[in-house]
Design an enzyme around this catalytic site. Structure first.
Site, short mmCIF file in Angstrom:
data_model
loop_
_atom_site.label_atom_id
_atom_site.label_comp_id
_atom_site.label_asym_id
_atom_site.label_seq_id
_atom_site.Cartn_x
_atom_site.Cartn_y
_atom_site.Cartn_z
N LYS A 67 89.94 7.65 92.22
CA LYS A 67 88.41 7.15 92.31
C LYS A 67 88.27 6.00 93.33
O LYS A 67 86.96 5.78 93.61
CB LYS A 67 88.02 6.81 90.84
CG LYS A 67 88.15 7.58 89.71
CD LYS A 67 87.25 8.74 89.83
CE LYS A 67 87.02 9.62 88.61
NZ LYS A 67 88.23 10.49 88.47
C1 LIG Z 1 88.25 11.97 88.34
C2 LIG Z 1 89.94 12.33 88.42
C3 LIG Z 1 90.13 13.97 88.78
C4 LIG Z 1 88.88 14.83 88.81
O1 LIG Z 1 88.12 14.84 90.18
P1 LIG Z 1 86.80 15.50 90.11
O2 LIG Z 1 86.25 14.91 91.44
O3 LIG Z 1 86.21 15.02 88.78
O4 LIG Z 1 87.03 16.97 90.12
C5 LIG Z 1 91.42 14.47 88.86
N1 LIG Z 1 92.38 13.41 88.67
C6 LIG Z 1 92.38 12.24 88.53
C7 LIG Z 1 93.49 11.29 88.22
C8 LIG Z 1 91.14 11.57 88.16
O5 LIG Z 1 90.82 10.42 87.84
#
Ligand SMILES: *Cc1c(COP(=O)(O)O)cnc(C)c1O
Length: 495
Positions: free
Chosen positions: A112
């Protein structure tokens, strides 16, 4: 570059307006009216550049109302010393023609950060360009990772305040410590006497409370959101597909122009959608493989054309993928149909009955770009173990889901196109699950001791952001009842 809503293509906004607004009034998501196209010279030109320079070139195709200096400033502040790797998003070779793309070298050790370090800078630059001069108040309800990444992204950004609500019981010890030790002159962190749904519906109610919003406006504040439906959160993610491709060329895994496949651990469909934009722009991607855990709503969708959220919600060891409504899918559907009325109908159906179905023709079209599969909890644990045994790589559970799905795809299809697998979290954020998967007996329930235990298996260092938590002072002790959330906000803003 003009932006429209997935549910109304008659509107017409600039990138700055789009990023400030977040979500369209009709409930749709903002998308670029046309997807910019690159040529071979553009792609080859990116190869010798740094991550920041590559980002500048790609962002400027979409942010046509930002000046080159503005983009450069945003990028260099977003991807600076707060990342613990010079490459920002490095690739790692794990086996013949297979690479991992590590997206977790940012300040909170989760992918993120890639978007949430840049979004606040894009937002505050947009505010400077607009006639709207209110200070921006970001409200976040978090089940863990997003809250911390948003706090780090917005801390000390002028003219913004960020308030994060997390479930008092329901985040891991490390996640809690990450939040209650948050520094910054414009941040507030509050535990909710309830679970994540309570926090989330509390925040939604505040967004929809007209009186409360008027009070804020009259005091010079405006509410905004940092969640993944904002275009400013999706856009930064397009960059790393290009960057990883260039790095694969530089590593001689491919020559420029060769196709690659990408496997993406998916929840809200943001990460993989960014890969679709990269493909549509002209990056040589053959297949995007959508990897899910037991919450396999997207696997069913890409295999049958039926989206059905009416199923049990399963809590897994890859919690950031425990999602039954993948919001960003709406954007994909718009780009493949270009039909805002159709999208509106499907989304209304989803709202009313929990499911919708696309036609055969469209499904076939989607299957040209996407494959999808899922693995269960047992297979996720085995994948962590196998990746460690065969490639000496310690992966977190989300990355393990993607890795195993990529292996299954190759076996089922005999498609040997070089594979890029997106790695979305540091294993040190999930010590407990990772150690169990490695068959290590866990004798402590202290997450900080587990960090040191996992270090014995992992050659990668423990991220500074996690080790420093042990001694970081606790700055946020507030706990509130859900019905007191708006009072807490007023109190923090002194209005
Ligand atoms: C948010 C997240 C995802 C999923 O990503 P999206 O963009 O919501 O599909 C996968 N792995 C981790 C560790 C995340 O924090």
């Amino acid at each position: 570059m003009q932006y429209i809503s997935t549910r109304n293509d008659k509107i017409n906004l600039t990138a700055a307006q789009t990023i400030i607004k977040g979500i369209a009034d009709d409930g749709g998501l903002f998308v670029p009216k046309n997807i910019p196209q690159i040529n071979d010279a553009f792609l080859c030109g990116l190869q010798p550049l740094s991550y920041q320079e590559r980002a500048g070139k790609i962002l400027s195709l979409y942010l046509t109302d930002y000046s080159p200096e503005e983009i450069k400033n945003c990028v260099s502040n977003a991807y600076g010393k707060q990342f613990d790797h010079n490459a920002i998003a490095p690739i790692v070779k794990i086996s013949d023609s297979q690479y991992l793309l590590e997206l977790w070298h940012g300040p909170t050790s989760a992918f993120k950060d890639m978007a949430l370090q840049l979004l606040p800078r894009l937002l505050i630059t947009a505010r400077k360009k607009s006639s709207e001069k209110k200070d921006i108040v970001i409200l976040v309800a978090t089940s863990g990772d997003t809250g911390k990444a948003a706090l780090e992204g917005f801390r000390d950004i002028p003219h913004t305040k960020i308030i994060v609500f997390y479930p008092g019981s329901g985040v891991s010890a490390i996640q809690r410590r990450q939040m209650i030790t948050q520094k910054g002159s414009n941040v507030d962190v509050i535990a909710i006497d309830g679970n994540f749904d309570d926090a989330q519906s509390g925040v939604k109610n505040i967004f929809n409370d007209k009186n409360f919003n008027t009070t804020l406006n009259n005091n010079g504040y405006e509410l905004s959101s940092a969640n993944s439906i904002n275009w400013g959160r999706l856009l930064p993610q397009i960059v790393y597909y290009f960057s990883a491709y260039c790095d694969m060329v530089n590593n001689k895994a491919i020559v420029c122009g060769d196709k690659i496949n990408c496997t993406v651990p998916t929840g809200n469909f943001g990460d993989i959608l960014a890969g679709y934009y990269a493909k549509r722009m002209g990056l040589p991607i053959n297949k995007l493989i959508c990897a899910s855990n037991s919450n396999n709503v997207l696997t069913e969708f890409f295999q049958t054309g039926v989206y059905d959220k009416n199923r049990p919600f399963i809590k897994t060891i890859s919690p950031s993928m425990d999602i039954l409504i993948s919001s960003n899918l709406e954007r994909l559907l718009y780009h493949v149909t270009k039909n805002a009325a159709k999208i509106t109908n499907w989304m209304n159906e989803l709202n009313l009955s929990g499911h919708y179905q696309i036609d055969k023709f469209l499904l076939t079209k989607l299957q040209q770009s996407f494959a999808a599969d899922w693995i269960d909890e047992t297979a996720t644990a085995s994948a962590i173990k196998n990746l460690y045994t065969t490639c000496h790589y310690v992966a977190d559970p989300h990355t393990a889901v993607a890795w195993q799905t990529a292996q299954n795809y190759r076996e089922k299809t005999a498609d040997t196109t070089p594979m890029l697998i997106l790695s979305t979290a540091s294993p040190y954020k999930f010590n407990d699950s990772v150690l169990s998967a490695l068959n290590v007996k866990i004798t402590s329930n202290n997450d900080f001791q587990l960090l040191d235990v996992l270090k014995k298996y992992n050659t990668a260092p423990i991220p500074i952001g996690l080790t420093s938590l042990k001694t970081a002072p606790i700055l946020h002790k507030n706990i509130c009842k859900t019905e007191k959330m708006s009072a807490e906000i007023k109190n923090y803003l002194k209005i």
